[in-house]
Write an enzyme that holds these catalytic residues in place. Structure first.
Site, short mmCIF file in Angstrom:
data_model
loop_
_atom_site.label_atom_id
_atom_site.label_comp_id
_atom_site.label_asym_id
_atom_site.label_seq_id
_atom_site.Cartn_x
_atom_site.Cartn_y
_atom_site.Cartn_z
CB SER A 6 -0.75 -0.02 1.32
OG SER A 6 -1.39 1.28 1.63
CG HIS A 29 -3.60 -2.32 -1.41
ND1 HIS A 29 -4.56 -3.23 -1.19
CD2 HIS A 29 -4.03 -1.54 -0.21
CE1 HIS A 29 -5.45 -3.00 -0.36
NE2 HIS A 29 -5.22 -2.03 0.27
CG ASP A 31 -5.25 1.79 0.93
OD1 ASP A 31 -6.03 0.77 1.28
OD2 ASP A 31 -4.02 1.76 1.31
CG MET A 33 -9.23 5.99 2.69
SD MET A 33 -8.25 6.14 4.20
CE MET A 33 -7.02 4.73 4.11
CG HIS A 62 -8.81 -1.45 0.18
ND1 HIS A 62 -8.04 -1.52 1.75
CD2 HIS A 62 -10.25 -1.72 0.80
CE1 HIS A 62 -9.22 -1.66 2.62
NE2 HIS A 62 -10.21 -1.80 2.15
CG MET A 64 -11.38 1.32 3.02
SD MET A 64 -9.75 1.51 3.72
CE MET A 64 -8.69 1.70 2.13
CG MET A 133 -10.41 -4.10 6.51
SD MET A 133 -8.80 -3.43 5.36
CE MET A 133 -7.98 -2.36 6.80
N GLY A 138 -8.75 3.15 7.63
CA GLY A 138 -8.50 4.49 7.37
C GLY A 138 -7.32 5.04 7.54
CG PHE A 139 -5.96 6.42 10.08
CD1 PHE A 139 -5.76 7.82 9.33
CD2 PHE A 139 -7.20 6.35 10.53
CE1 PHE A 139 -6.49 9.08 9.71
CE2 PHE A 139 -8.09 7.31 10.67
CZ PHE A 139 -7.69 8.74 10.24
N GLY A 141 -0.15 2.23 9.75
CA GLY A 141 0.82 2.00 10.73
C GLY A 141 0.02 1.95 12.14
CG ASP A 171 -5.21 -3.36 3.85
OD1 ASP A 171 -4.13 -3.00 4.33
OD2 ASP A 171 -5.91 -2.82 3.09
N GLY A 173 -1.45 -3.84 9.45
CA GLY A 173 -0.39 -4.27 10.62
C GLY A 173 0.31 -5.62 9.95
N GLY A 193 2.05 -1.62 4.19
CA GLY A 193 2.12 -0.19 3.80
C GLY A 193 3.31 0.18 4.67
CB SER A 194 4.11 1.33 8.03
OG SER A 194 3.13 0.50 8.74
C1 DX5 Z 1 -5.68 1.11 5.97
C2 DX5 Z 1 -5.48 0.58 4.50
C3 DX5 Z 1 -4.15 -0.19 4.46
C4 DX5 Z 1 -2.90 0.59 5.10
C5 DX5 Z 1 -2.01 -0.66 5.56
O1 DX5 Z 1 -7.18 1.38 5.94
O2 DX5 Z 1 -6.51 -0.11 4.06
O3 DX5 Z 1 -3.92 -0.65 3.20
O4 DX5 Z 1 -2.39 1.17 4.18
O5 DX5 Z 1 -1.08 0.05 6.15
P1 DX5 Z 1 -0.18 -0.88 7.34
O6 DX5 Z 1 0.38 -1.93 6.40
O7 DX5 Z 1 0.93 0.34 7.65
O8 DX5 Z 1 -1.05 -1.19 8.37
ZN ZN Z 2 -6.07 -0.93 2.09
#
Ligand code: DX5
Ligand code: ZN
Length: 230
Positions: A6, A29, A31, A33, A62, A64, A133, A138-139, A141, A171, A173, A193-194
Site C-alpha cells: 500500500s 494496493h 487505498d 477513502m 481498495h 473504503m 481487514m 482508515g489509516f 501504521g 490488510d 499491520g 504499507g508501513s
Molecule cells: C488502511 C489501509 C491499508 C494501510 C495498511 O485502512 O487499507 O492498506 O495502508 O497500512 P499498514 O500496513 O501500515 O497497516
Molecule cells: Zn487497504
C-alpha cells in the site's frame, strides 16, 4: 504468496517514484477513502488513472467509500486489475461484482475486523478476492488485530469448499512480525504499507515478506484449511 504494498504511507507527492521502488511487488494496493465510510480522505479516480499510466504493475484498488455500487465500475474502466469494495457499504454486491466482470476486471470484497465471515458466504461463487481487514480501516501504521485470524481460517474453509480460485488477502499491520500467523490462518495475499515504505529499501522488504510467507506456507500441508483456528 503475493505481496501488494500500500502506498498510503509512501510519499504521495512523488507517487510514481515511490511505486518505481517496488518492482518485485505483485501489485500496487491503492487505498481510496472518502471521509465518510472512513474518517480519512486520500485520492480517487483521477489519481488512479494517472498511476495506471505510470506503472505496469497490476493495480489493486481498495475502496473504503460509501456507495461503491455507483463508483467501483469506474476503477475497472480505468484499467485496475482488481477492484475491492466493502461488504458493509454495498447495496447490491452480486450485481456490482457482475458489473465489474462485465467490464473485464476482477472483483474483491472487503470485511472490517468486526464483520463476520458469513456476510460473504453467498458471494463465493462470484468473487475473485476476499480482503480481511486486520486493523480498523482508515489509516496506515496501526497495530495488527489477531482477533481476525479465526475469521481468516473460516473464509479459507469457504474458499476451499467452493473449489474456486479466490485470493485471500489481509490488510493492516502486516509485517515480518505478523505475516507467518496470517499464512497459518489461510491468507495468501498481503498488503503491507508501513512495513514496506518505512524500510530503507522497500523492494528488499517486499522480497523478505514474501520469503517469510513462503516459509510459513511450507510448514503447513497444501490442503490446510485453517482448522487450527476454528
Ligand atoms: C488502511 C489501509 C491499508 C494501510 C495498511 O485502512 O487499507 O492498506 O495502508 O497500512 P499498514 O500496513 O501500515 O497497516
Ligand atoms: Zn487497504
Amino acid at each position: 504468496m503475493r505481496i501488494t504494498p500500500s502506498v498510503l504511507n509512501a510519499d504521495l507527492s512523488r507517487l510514481s517514484d515511490e511505486i518505481a521502488r517496488i518492482p518485485s511487488a505483485d501489485g500496487v494496493h491503492l487505498d481510496v477513502m472518502d471521509d465518510h465510510f472512513v474518517p480519512n480522505m486520500t485520492f480517487g479516480l483521477p489519481v488512479v488513472t494517472a498511476v495506471r499510466a505510470a506503472t505496469t504493475l497490476p493495480l489493486d484498488i481498495h475502496l473504503m467509500i460509501e456507495d461503491p455500487d455507483r463508483w467501483a465500475p469506474g476503477y475497472t474502466e480505468a484499467g485496475a486489475e482488481i477492484v475491492t469494495f466493502h461488504i458493509e457499504a454495498a447495496s447490491a454486491p452480486i450485481r456490482l461484482i457482475r458489473e465489474i466482470h462485465r467490464l473485464g476486471g476482477k472483483a474483491g470484497v472487503a470485511l472490517n475486523p468486526a464483520t463476520p465471515a458469513n456476510t460473504i458466504a453467498a458471494l463465493v461463487d462470484e468473487i475473485d478476492l476476499v480482503l480481511v481487514m486486520s486493523v480498523e480501516p482508515g489509516f496506515g501504521g496501526q497495530s495488527f488485530l489477531p482477533v481476525v485470524l479465526p475469521k481468516v481460517a473460516e473464509i479459507r474453509h469457504l474458499i476451499t469448499a467452493s473449489g474456486r480460485d479466490i485470493l485471500l488477502q489481509m490488510d493492516g499491520g502486516v509485517s515480518d512480525q505478523t505475516i507467518a500467523r496470517c499464512v497459518e490462518a489461510g491468507a495468501d495475499t498481503f498488503v503491507a504499507g508501513s512495513a514496506v515504505f518505512r524500510a530503507d529499501d522497500p523492494d528488499v522488504a517486499v522480497t523478505q515478506l514474501r520469503d517469510l510467507a513462503k516459509a510459513a506456507a511450507s510448514q503447513n500441508p497444501p490442503d490446510y484449511d485453517g482448522a487450527g483456528f476454528r
